[in-house]
Design an enzyme around this catalytic site. Structure first.
Site, PDB file in Angstrom:
ATOM      1  N   CYS A   9      60.689 -46.361  36.106  1.00 44.35           N
ATOM      2  CA  CYS A   9      59.269 -46.724  36.061  1.00 44.35           C
ATOM      3  C   CYS A   9      58.756 -46.393  34.657  1.00 44.35           C
ATOM      4  CB  CYS A   9      58.464 -46.030  37.161  1.00 44.35           C
ATOM      5  SG  CYS A   9      58.279 -44.247  37.008  1.00 44.35           S
ATOM      6  N   ASN A  12      58.268 -41.820  34.797  1.00 42.86           N
ATOM      7  CA  ASN A  12      59.264 -41.077  35.561  1.00 42.86           C
ATOM      8  C   ASN A  12      58.679 -39.819  36.206  1.00 42.86           C
ATOM      9  OD1 ASN A  12      62.468 -39.467  34.963  1.00 42.86           O
ATOM     10  ND2 ASN A  12      61.880 -40.737  36.675  1.00 42.86           N
ATOM     11  N   CYS A  14      56.224 -40.483  39.074  1.00 39.33           N
ATOM     12  CA  CYS A  14      55.702 -40.921  40.379  1.00 39.33           C
ATOM     13  C   CYS A  14      56.671 -41.874  41.077  1.00 39.33           C
ATOM     14  CB  CYS A  14      54.332 -41.592  40.233  1.00 39.33           C
ATOM     15  SG  CYS A  14      52.988 -40.462  39.872  1.00 39.33           S
ATOM     16  N   ARG A  15      56.709 -43.120  40.622  1.00 38.56           N
ATOM     17  CA  ARG A  15      57.457 -44.150  41.344  1.00 38.56           C
ATOM     18  C   ARG A  15      58.965 -43.951  41.318  1.00 38.56           C
ATOM     19  NH1 ARG A  15      55.067 -49.378  38.628  1.00 38.56           N
ATOM     20  NH2 ARG A  15      55.201 -47.972  36.837  1.00 38.56           N
ATOM     21  N   SER A  16      59.552 -43.815  40.132  1.00 36.85           N
ATOM     22  CA  SER A  16      61.014 -43.733  40.094  1.00 36.85           C
ATOM     23  C   SER A  16      61.565 -42.441  40.682  1.00 36.85           C
ATOM     24  CB  SER A  16      61.562 -44.009  38.691  1.00 36.85           C
ATOM     25  OG  SER A  16      61.045 -43.134  37.735  1.00 36.85           O
ATOM     26  N   ASP A 124      51.625 -48.376  40.489  1.00 36.60           N
ATOM     27  CA  ASP A 124      51.731 -47.010  39.979  1.00 36.60           C
ATOM     28  C   ASP A 124      50.644 -46.132  40.593  1.00 36.60           C
ATOM     29  OD1 ASP A 124      51.990 -44.672  38.538  1.00 36.60           O
ATOM     30  OD2 ASP A 124      52.233 -45.683  36.611  1.00 36.60           O
TER      31      ASP A 124
END
Length: 150
Positions: A9, A12, A14-16, A124
């Site tokens: 993301c 690095n 939150c999402r990934s 995000d």
């Protein structure tokens, strides 16, 4: 054979990392042999743990992200992984700009692995503040990816 998957993301945090944590837990439950990592296309948060509200939302669902630390995506990741998964088109574009000549490593958007969400990317939550939506999408896509790898 172990499949090596990298989730990417922007920062690095939150999402990934949530994708990595959720996928590795669900893959382990499914008996799938995988190695996972996550990275960001920016260097803003290198060395930091996942964002506290993201960790709390994941923990509420039984997923522990506390051992993860942010790192930046590099061209070497094309050699180290069998599949690279971006969270949105911008991430995929940033990844592709670093692709070494001749690399055949596939790069896909995570939501390609599920049709049930109706979303074409993972928003995000650092900006949307909707950590549960992110986890819903990540769980659905993780299950789809596990089905595809099984």
């Amino acid at each position: 054979m172990t499949t090596r998957i990298l989730f990417v993301c922007l920062g690095n945090i939150c999402r990934s990392p949530s994708a990595e944590g959720v996928f590795r837990a669900l893959a382990a439950e499914a008996g799938l042999e995988v190695e996972t990592d996550s990275a960001g296309t920016s260097d803003w948060h290198v060395g930091n743990p996942p964002y506290a509200p993201m960790q709390a939302a994941a923990k509420a669902r039984g997923f522990d992200l506390s051992d993860l630390r942010a790192r930046q995506f590099t061209a070497r990741d094309f050699e180290a992984f069998d599949l690279i998964i971006g969270m949105d088109d911008s991430n995929v574009g940033s990844i592709e700009r670093l692709r070494p000549a001749g690399s055949q490593t596939p790069v896909q958007i995570f939501t390609d692995f599920t049709s049930e969400t109706g979303m074409d990317h993972v928003p995000d939550p650092y900006y949307t503040r909707d950590f549960d939506q992110t986890l819903d999408l990540v769980q659905a896509a993780s299950l789809g990816l596990i089905a595809r790898l099984s």
